[in-house]
Design an enzyme around this catalytic site. Structure first.
Site, PDB file in Angstrom:
ATOM      1  N   ASP A 123       0.834  -1.207   0.000  1.00  0.00           N
ATOM      2  CA  ASP A 123       0.000   0.000   0.000  1.00  0.00           C
ATOM      3  C   ASP A 123       0.865   1.251   0.000  1.00  0.00           C
ATOM      4  O   ASP A 123       2.001   1.228   0.482  1.00  0.00           O
ATOM      5  CB  ASP A 123      -0.852   0.063   1.276  1.00  0.00           C
TER       6      ASP A 123
HETATM    7  N1  URA Z   1      -1.211  -5.954   3.895  1.00  0.00           N
HETATM    8  C1  URA Z   1      -1.633  -4.680   3.954  1.00  0.00           C
HETATM    9  O1  URA Z   1      -2.613  -4.389   4.602  1.00  0.00           O
HETATM   10  N2  URA Z   1      -0.948  -3.751   3.275  1.00  0.00           N
HETATM   11  C2  URA Z   1       0.161  -4.024   2.556  1.00  0.00           C
HETATM   12  O2  URA Z   1       0.748  -3.119   1.952  1.00  0.00           O
HETATM   13  C3  URA Z   1       0.594  -5.355   2.508  1.00  0.00           C
HETATM   14  C4  URA Z   1      -0.118  -6.307   3.192  1.00  0.00           C
END
Ligand code: URA
Length: 239
Positions: A102
């Site tokens: 993310d």
């Molecule tokens: N899980 C999440 O919530 N975000 C990420 O970036 C990777 C795994």
């Protein structure tokens, strides 16, 4: 195996749509045979692909590990002009991130132009460990952490069993540090898992991917993988 049109596009010969048109128009050969249907899959390491009679130049495969800072998109371009993971590399080859983190998650992300290996690494059947360090709100009970271990129900189904290690809790700050290891790659999975047990994530970092870690690195650091590491990654994806 990758779709023929994708391979042509990745070789920089045409956009994905144009590549499809080239195929439909009978301009593309795979191992000497004209292919006119879309959806045919090829192995770029073995199959000989020609467009208008010219073999596709396969780029030298390259493999990088980036410690992605927060505030960076796991993509090769962003229509809003935000920083993307490939901004951290100054290379000729067109590499892509293996999976995604993310915008607000930091940590280890691989970048490569080896579509075949990338595809395999992302396949859930190989169950590659992804280890995250989450700072979460509150102090989760053992019972709640057990729920994460067993799998919780999210909108898109139940999560597979996870490994969870409580690292520390801070009563004053009202937060805890928890290490969680998952194999799947559902969208915002770790955040949604902690949300499901009532302890939303405040900060998230991917510390490890298989045997690779960002320990000793700083956000924004990037390094090329060593040949033995690439070999080891391949071994992780052998059936
Ligand atoms: N899980 C999440 O919530 N975000 C990420 O970036 C990777 C795994």
């Amino acid at each position: 195996m990758e779709r023929l049109q994708k391979v042509i596009a990745q070789a920089g010969l045409a956009s994905r749509r144009k590549a499809e048109q080239l195929i439909v128009d009978g301009k593309v050969k795979v191992n000497g045979q004209v292919i006119t249907e879309l959806g045919v899959k090829v192995n770029t390491n073995r199959d000989k692909i020609e467009v208008n009679g010219v073999p596709i130049d396969k780029e030298e495969p390259v493999y990088f590990l980036l410690y992605k800072p927060t505030g960076v998109i796991s993509s090769v371009q962003d229509e809003k002009g935000r920083k993307v993971v490939t901004d951290f590399l100054d290379i000729e080859q067109r590499v892509y991130p293996v999976g995604r983190l993310d915008y607000d998650t930091s940590g280890l992300i691989l970048l490569t132009n080896d579509g075949e290996l990338a595809h395999r690494l992302m396949h859930p059947k190989f169950k590659i460990d992804k280890v995250y360090i989450a700072k979460v709100k509150g102090i989760p009970s053992r019972e709640n952490l057990r729920k994460l271990e067993k799998g919780v129900f999210l909108d898109d189904g139940k999560t597979a069993p996870a490994k969870v290690k409580f690292q520390s809790g801070n009563q004053q700050q009202g937060s805890s540090i928890v290490e969680i290891t998952i194999h799947e790659g559902k969208n915002r999975q770790v955040r949604r898992m902690f949300e499901a047990i009532g302890h939303p994530v405040m900060k998230l970092k991917r510390e490890r991917y298989g045997f690779l870690t960002v320990r000793g690195m700083n956000p924004g650091d990037v390094r090329e993988l060593k040949p033995h590491e690439v070999k080891q990654l391949r071994e992780l994806t052998v059936t």
